[in-house]
Design an enzyme around this catalytic site. Structure first.
Site, PDB file in Angstrom:
ATOM      1  CB  ALA A   7     -17.303  48.955  -4.680  1.00  0.00           C
ATOM      2  CG  ASN A   8     -21.333  52.676  -3.639  1.00  0.00           C
ATOM      3  OD1 ASN A   8     -21.940  52.822  -4.688  1.00  0.00           O
ATOM      4  ND2 ASN A   8     -20.379  53.516  -3.222  1.00  0.00           N
TER       5      ASN A   8
END
Ligand code: C5P
Length: 224
Positions: A29-30
């Site tokens: 993810a980020n």
């Protein structure tokens, strides 16, 4: 309440990160919070637009007045955006504010990866679809106004201007992320609006204010 300059217009907004599975319990993810995309969706709805918000996982409440489609992966985000674009009522305005993962794990495991003494697994990555570039492609269903984002350091305007051409979108909202590390997840944003006819640099302001001002600029453009 108030003016509804976008009444009768349909808008599609992407927001948040995507989650790309490694196995059933792990993902890539980020740090995107979704704050800017959600603020834009809320601001467009406040001006009367019929807004579909396609969002990756965030901690934010659904913005008032929007139809929210929750997705996890980039491929799910693309499918939801194409479904919205190809619905009976066409999309007039698309704003791609999501921080889409550039890559996903090729052949994600459908069983939890285990420490089996054979050493750490190697993750092979493969490219995700580019939602902004896809929505920008010419065709009868192309939204009249397609807006992308660009988080840049260094020569922000030049890099974002090149990105505008490469993606084929109409406007780019370029974030200057070199001014601090707080844009991702923070409440303020410093942006430059890049259009065919030039660049407008806005002062640092809250993401809600950026959303409101962008919605007003969209309304002014659509009214022309
Ligand atoms: O190429 P880059 O990721 O810097 O471009 C950012 C812009 O492209 C943002 O508007 C983002 O929402 C969009 N994007 C997308 N799909 C991707 C990658 C980026 O829609 N796979």
């Amino acid at each position: 309440s108030g003016r509804k300059p976008l009444a009768g217009k349909r808008a599609l907004v992407t927001s948040g990160p995507t989650h790309e599975p490694i196995d059933p319990v792990r993902y890539i993810a980020n740090r995107s919070s979704g704050k800017q995309g959600h603020a834009i969706a809320a601001a467009l709805a406040a001006l009367g637009a019929d807004v579909t918000l396609v969002s990756g996982p965030t901690r934010l409440p659904d913005p008032p007045g929007c139809t929210v489609v929750a997705i996890e992966t980039a491929r799910e985000m693309l499918a939801a955006c194409l479904a919205a674009r190809d619905a009976a009522v066409p999309v007039d305005i698309a704003v791609c504010a999501a921080a889409v993962a550039d890559w996903r794990v090729a052949g994600a495991s459908d069983r939890k990866l285990k420490k089996d003494g054979g050493g750490p697994p190697a993750l092979a990555l493969t490219e995700n679809p580019d939602i902004l570039a896809t929505l920008s492609q010419a065709g009868p269903r192309r939204p009249a106004l397609v807006i992308g984002f660009a988080a840049e350091t260094g020569d922000v305007v030049a890099t974002a201007t090149a990105k505008r051409a490469r993606k084929g979108c109409d406007w780019i909202v370029a974030n200057d992320v070199s001014l601090g590390t707080t844009t991702f997840g923070g409440t303020d944003n410093t942006v430059h609006i890049i259009r065919a006819d030039g660049v407008e640099s806005w002062p640092t302001m809250g993401k809600d204010a950026v959303g409101a001002r962008l919605a007003e600029a969209i309304a002014a453009h659509v009214a022309d």
